[in-house]
Design an enzyme around this catalytic site. Sequence first.
Site, PDB file in Angstrom:
ATOM      1  N   ARG A  93      -0.835   4.184  29.411  1.00 47.77           N
ATOM      2  CA  ARG A  93      -0.265   3.034  30.111  1.00 47.77           C
ATOM      3  C   ARG A  93      -0.308   3.312  31.599  1.00 47.77           C
ATOM      4  O   ARG A  93      -0.348   4.482  32.006  1.00 47.77           O
ATOM      5  CB  ARG A  93       1.192   2.905  29.640  1.00 47.77           C
ATOM      6  CG  ARG A  93       1.929   1.713  30.142  1.00 47.77           C
ATOM      7  CD  ARG A  93       3.365   1.704  29.605  1.00 47.77           C
ATOM      8  NE  ARG A  93       4.023   0.461  29.928  1.00 47.77           N
ATOM      9  CZ  ARG A  93       5.311   0.224  29.732  1.00 47.77           C
ATOM     10  NH1 ARG A  93       6.074   1.154  29.178  1.00 47.77           N
ATOM     11  NH2 ARG A  93       5.836  -0.938  30.068  1.00 47.77           N
TER      12      ARG A  93
ATOM     13  N   HIS B   1       3.468  14.100  20.724  1.00 50.43           N
ATOM     14  CA  HIS B   1       3.328  14.015  22.183  1.00 50.43           C
ATOM     15  C   HIS B   1       2.577  15.238  22.729  1.00 50.43           C
ATOM     16  O   HIS B   1       2.425  15.369  23.945  1.00 50.43           O
ATOM     17  CB  HIS B   1       4.706  13.964  22.858  1.00 50.43           C
ATOM     18  CG  HIS B   1       5.421  12.655  22.720  1.00 50.43           C
ATOM     19  ND1 HIS B   1       4.796  11.450  22.803  1.00 50.43           N
ATOM     20  CD2 HIS B   1       6.743  12.377  22.543  1.00 50.43           C
ATOM     21  CE1 HIS B   1       5.688  10.466  22.669  1.00 50.43           C
ATOM     22  NE2 HIS B   1       6.874  11.011  22.502  1.00 50.43           N
TER      23      HIS B   1
ATOM     24  N   LYS C 114       6.760   7.118  26.562  1.00 46.21           N
ATOM     25  CA  LYS C 114       6.942   5.868  27.333  1.00 46.21           C
ATOM     26  C   LYS C 114       5.650   5.113  27.623  1.00 46.21           C
ATOM     27  O   LYS C 114       5.588   4.279  28.516  1.00 46.21           O
ATOM     28  CB  LYS C 114       7.700   6.108  28.667  1.00 46.21           C
ATOM     29  CG  LYS C 114       8.969   6.853  28.518  1.00 46.21           C
ATOM     30  CD  LYS C 114       9.940   6.110  27.639  1.00 46.21           C
ATOM     31  CE  LYS C 114      10.371   6.892  26.460  1.00 46.21           C
ATOM     32  NZ  LYS C 114      10.819   6.101  25.317  1.00 46.21           N
ATOM     33  N   THR C 115       4.639   5.401  26.834  1.00 50.53           N
ATOM     34  CA  THR C 115       3.353   4.734  27.065  1.00 50.53           C
ATOM     35  C   THR C 115       2.998   3.738  25.954  1.00 50.53           C
ATOM     36  O   THR C 115       1.914   3.158  25.984  1.00 50.53           O
ATOM     37  CB  THR C 115       2.212   5.771  27.144  1.00 50.53           C
ATOM     38  OG1 THR C 115       2.185   6.466  25.893  1.00 50.53           O
ATOM     39  CG2 THR C 115       2.391   6.745  28.275  1.00 50.53           C
TER      40      THR C 115
HETATM   41  P1  A3P Z   1       9.726  -0.295  28.992  1.00 50.09           P
HETATM   42  O1  A3P Z   1      10.696   0.788  29.274  1.00 50.09           O
HETATM   43  O2  A3P Z   1       8.792  -0.564  30.127  1.00 50.09           O
HETATM   44  O3  A3P Z   1      10.365  -1.546  28.497  1.00 50.09           O
HETATM   45  P2  A3P Z   1       7.467   4.744  23.951  1.00 50.09           P
HETATM   46  O4  A3P Z   1       7.451   3.997  22.661  1.00 50.09           O
HETATM   47  O5  A3P Z   1       6.214   5.521  24.208  1.00 50.09           O
HETATM   48  O6  A3P Z   1       8.713   5.543  24.089  1.00 50.09           O
HETATM   49  O7  A3P Z   1       7.460   3.657  25.102  1.00 50.09           O
HETATM   50  C1  A3P Z   1       8.579   2.820  25.293  1.00 50.09           C
HETATM   51  C2  A3P Z   1       8.096   1.613  26.055  1.00 50.09           C
HETATM   52  O8  A3P Z   1       7.376   0.740  25.175  1.00 50.09           O
HETATM   53  C3  A3P Z   1       9.267   0.797  26.598  1.00 50.09           C
HETATM   54  O9  A3P Z   1       8.783   0.183  27.791  1.00 50.09           O
HETATM   55  C4  A3P Z   1       9.486  -0.205  25.475  1.00 50.09           C
HETATM   56  O10 A3P Z   1      10.197  -1.349  25.862  1.00 50.09           O
HETATM   57  C5  A3P Z   1       8.048  -0.510  25.097  1.00 50.09           C
HETATM   58  N1  A3P Z   1       7.908  -1.027  23.726  1.00 50.09           N
HETATM   59  C6  A3P Z   1       8.581  -0.635  22.618  1.00 50.09           C
HETATM   60  N2  A3P Z   1       8.173  -1.333  21.554  1.00 50.09           N
HETATM   61  C7  A3P Z   1       7.224  -2.196  21.977  1.00 50.09           C
HETATM   62  C8  A3P Z   1       6.434  -3.192  21.333  1.00 50.09           C
HETATM   63  N3  A3P Z   1       6.565  -3.456  20.057  1.00 50.09           N
HETATM   64  N4  A3P Z   1       5.556  -3.886  22.091  1.00 50.09           N
HETATM   65  C9  A3P Z   1       5.399  -3.622  23.412  1.00 50.09           C
HETATM   66  N5  A3P Z   1       6.129  -2.695  24.076  1.00 50.09           N
HETATM   67  C10 A3P Z   1       7.032  -1.984  23.371  1.00 50.09           C
END
Ligand code: A3P
Length: 312
Positions: free
Chosen positions: A141, A119, A59-60
């Site tokens: 993040r 991860h 989620k970063t």
């Molecule tokens: P949010 O839940 O705040 O919207 P990960 O890829 O590490 O699982 O993280 C997911 C987070 O990155 C989510 O954040 C998602 O919406 C965001 N995300 C996914 N693709 C993205 C992109 N191309 N640009 C910016 N943020 C993105």
Amino acid sequence: MEEMLKTLPQHTCSWSKGKITFYKYQNYWTSQQLVVGGHLAQQSFKAYPTDIFLCSSPKTGTTWLKSLAFAIVTRQKFDDSTTPLLNKNVHECVPFLERGLEIIEENHKNSGLPLVATHFPYPSLPESVIASNCKIVYVYRNIKDVIVSHYHFRTKAMNITSEDAPFEEAFEEFCQGISGYGPYWDHILGYWKASLKRPDRILFLKYEDLKKDPTSNAKKLAEFMGYPFSTEEEKAGVIEKITSLCSFENMSNLEVNKTGSIRVGGLENKLYFRKAEDGDWKNYFTNEMKEKIDKLIDEKLNGTGLILKHNC
Ligand code: A3P
């Protein structure tokens, strides 16, 4: 493996209606499936010195980093109208060490894609990753948005409605260090300390910086990975084409990411695209929560030289 699993501390998240159980393996929390996948990777994975590791806590910005790295590394082969990113979710394009050993080994044999995502916390990376002196890119993040993103991802993946899953309880557990690959601060610090010792091999990228200035961060990423943009490419706007291809707006609107599911793991692709907003935490945190997490982070990072800005 079953015997090993029995020996590990377990925690069922109170807010998950019994649906999420984490296991504590080597100082981090993760699902049973990923303990098994991680253990297997540690036992058998042999890194190649040419491998480039894309490392992150969930989620970063993993999905974003993988997209950018993939588009950069494969740009001689594909352009923005032929790239597999248009038809496949990026998690199918760049394998995860804990889930996709066969694909990585296949890539090794065929001199295919050098990218490997994981991860794993730094101390748990398979030994050969360090011994082979592989390049590592680490994305991180601000913790508050990670907590909110983690909560939404987990509840949606488990089909739990937010009325049934109190955010406050998820927040408390995160503060206790219990989250996917948590404690989050240990995850960042592991890579941070390693990057101080091996700055030429570990690149730190911050999600918020990527948002503010995707072009120069994509350039930095390309240079670090050994795929720098030429002056001609810069003039032709190749960097901007790649950053718009990989932008949230573009990626989240692709049919494959709206409707498909990931082959390994079976999660819906759309779960990886939610809001991508900086500061969404302000819609969820009380003042007490903000103060608690700021204090906790100050304590955990004190003296390390790493700063996570509180208000971003
Ligand atoms: P949010 O839940 O705040 O919207 P990960 O890829 O590490 O699982 O993280 C997911 C987070 O990155 C989510 O954040 C998602 O919406 C965001 N995300 C996914 N693709 C993205 C992109 N191309 N640009 C910016 N943020 C993105």
